[in-house]
Motif scaffolding. Sequence first.
Motif, PDB file in Angstrom:
ATOM      1  N   ARG A  12       0.828  -1.191   0.000  1.00 22.43           N
ATOM      2  CA  ARG A  12       0.000   0.000   0.000  1.00 22.43           C
ATOM      3  C   ARG A  12       0.876   1.260   0.000  1.00 22.43           C
ATOM      4  O   ARG A  12       0.366   2.371  -0.020  1.00 22.43           O
ATOM      5  N   ALA A  51      -3.796   6.505 -12.697  1.00 21.13           N
ATOM      6  CA  ALA A  51      -4.002   5.203 -12.055  1.00 21.13           C
ATOM      7  C   ALA A  51      -4.639   5.347 -10.676  1.00 21.13           C
ATOM      8  O   ALA A  51      -4.749   4.371  -9.930  1.00 21.13           O
ATOM      9  N   ASN A  52      -5.036   6.597 -10.322  1.00 22.30           N
ATOM     10  CA  ASN A  52      -5.714   6.883  -9.049  1.00 22.30           C
ATOM     11  C   ASN A  52      -4.860   6.555  -7.828  1.00 22.30           C
ATOM     12  O   ASN A  52      -5.364   6.132  -6.795  1.00 22.30           O
ATOM     13  N   ALA A  53      -3.556   6.766  -7.968  1.00 30.92           N
ATOM     14  CA  ALA A  53      -2.644   6.632  -6.827  1.00 30.92           C
ATOM     15  C   ALA A  53      -2.161   8.017  -6.428  1.00 30.92           C
ATOM     16  O   ALA A  53      -2.342   8.997  -7.164  1.00 30.92           O
ATOM     17  N   THR A 102      -0.978   3.416  -2.363  1.00 27.83           N
ATOM     18  CA  THR A 102      -1.931   2.654  -3.168  1.00 27.83           C
ATOM     19  C   THR A 102      -2.960   1.996  -2.246  1.00 27.83           C
ATOM     20  O   THR A 102      -2.850   2.068  -1.023  1.00 27.83           O
ATOM     21  N   ARG A 103      -3.927   1.324  -2.867  1.00 28.64           N
ATOM     22  CA  ARG A 103      -4.975   0.674  -2.084  1.00 28.64           C
ATOM     23  C   ARG A 103      -4.652  -0.777  -1.767  1.00 28.64           C
ATOM     24  O   ARG A 103      -5.447  -1.458  -1.120  1.00 28.64           O
ATOM     25  N   GLU A 118      -3.195  -5.265  -5.737  1.00 32.77           N
ATOM     26  CA  GLU A 118      -3.747  -5.174  -7.081  1.00 32.77           C
ATOM     27  C   GLU A 118      -3.613  -3.760  -7.641  1.00 32.77           C
ATOM     28  O   GLU A 118      -3.243  -3.568  -8.811  1.00 32.77           O
ATOM     29  N   HIS A 119      -3.898  -2.789  -6.796  1.00 35.39           N
ATOM     30  CA  HIS A 119      -3.763  -1.396  -7.243  1.00 35.39           C
ATOM     31  C   HIS A 119      -2.304  -1.048  -7.506  1.00 35.39           C
ATOM     32  O   HIS A 119      -1.977  -0.340  -8.472  1.00 35.39           O
ATOM     33  N   GLU A 162      -1.426  -2.236 -10.814  1.00 35.24           N
ATOM     34  CA  GLU A 162      -2.011  -1.365 -11.840  1.00 35.24           C
ATOM     35  C   GLU A 162      -1.106  -0.160 -12.103  1.00 35.24           C
ATOM     36  O   GLU A 162      -0.902   0.246 -13.262  1.00 35.24           O
ATOM     37  N   VAL A 163      -0.585   0.433 -11.028  1.00 36.24           N
ATOM     38  CA  VAL A 163       0.313   1.584 -11.177  1.00 36.24           C
ATOM     39  C   VAL A 163       1.561   1.181 -11.953  1.00 36.24           C
ATOM     40  O   VAL A 163       1.985   1.872 -12.900  1.00 36.24           O
ATOM     41  N   ARG A 180       0.775   0.603 -15.601  1.00 39.18           N
ATOM     42  CA  ARG A 180       0.513   1.862 -16.307  1.00 39.18           C
ATOM     43  C   ARG A 180       1.832   2.511 -16.716  1.00 39.18           C
ATOM     44  O   ARG A 180       1.965   3.010 -17.854  1.00 39.18           O
TER      45      ARG A 180
END
Length: 412
Positions: free
Chosen positions: A334, A359-361, A388-389, A392-393, A396-397, A400
């Motif tokens: 995280r 990527a919403n981080a 991060t969350r 998985e998140h 994603e980062v 990306r």
Amino acid sequence: MTETSLVGPTLADFEGARTIVSRAADVTPMETARFMSEILGSPVFLKCENLQRTGSYKIRGAYNRLAGLSPEEKARGVVAASAGNHAQGVAFAARELGIKATIFMPVGVPQPKLAATRGYGADVVLRGTTVEEPLRAAAEFAEKTGAVLIPPFDHIDVVTGQGTVALEILDQVNDVDTVLVPIGGGGLISGVASVMKQRAALEGRTVRIIGVQASNAAPYPLSLQNGYITEIKTLPTIADGINVARPGVLNFAMIRELVDEVITVDDDLIARAMLLLLERGKLVVEPAGAVGIAAILSGQVKDVGRTVVILSGGNIDPMMMERVISHGLAASERYLKLRIPLPDRPGQLARIAALVAEANANVVEVLHTRHNEGMQFSQVELELHIETRGPEHAQEVLNRLRDEGYEPRVDF
């Protein structure tokens, strides 16, 4: 199995100790941990000794030992050596019983533990930088002054006092199948295992006792494998409360007979466990107290039925807590620390920040340098700290950034 066939105290001894210990120690809460039940697949309950007076179970054994001293021994005073919880337990018990206490602690002991021990009225002497040096100093002090040395785990009265935790567990979860217990020298698990096994034998059922040690300070697995007490060279661990190089003599005999399994967990798992307890359980637990939760997270605990995890203490320096939270976030993926080589031209930092945002981080820290070893003349390196969350998140980062041709490296 009968209660008199076991090494150590009888059930009657433990019941007697409960009466004595109740003068100083609280009956601590038993909390249902649904967030852990989901992970384990069985009901999980938390025995919250982190909420005990002085912040740990140690008050039980200390008070039981001091209360059993003769008037002449009490008049001579007591001495102990500890980096924290045992020191506070002895200091508190001595104050309650009107006994002079001298506590040897290592230089550099966390300020909250030092202040609490002094606050309970003990004379604190700082000596050395490891626990071994205060132990030697305390033994010399006892020899010189006649003060009674109070050991942290290797004494029948200490074990009997610590075992009162198990009597409370049986009152609160009387159909418990498994108990997870932190192990340092072995005082707590000796008492808990003895009570549990004796009661189970009388009731015609079984209770499984699992001990948990920090992997960098784990003399019990090797000692049990060898069949005799084996001293190890410990390595640094965040679980300083159970950082012990050698099992206690009485404790080893009891654990060898009564404990079903001893497992180990590393510091990353311990930090994750502490963070989980803080976030989901709203409980502040020190590293040594969280190893049972870490054991469940490790996947080593299976098919255990209704499970009680003893959270043995909550004494942690806020500065250490800050570091552990950061470590726990990183271990849970995280909190990513990335190093990204970039061409040395304008706009690269802005482009990276935009990709992370897409990527919403969240970027929380940035270091931009031209001077790291191994870099080409035309490159710079970007160090990013990103929230991060979860795993998985985090992936994603990374994906990306890689999709755009960058080569991020995760820096642990």
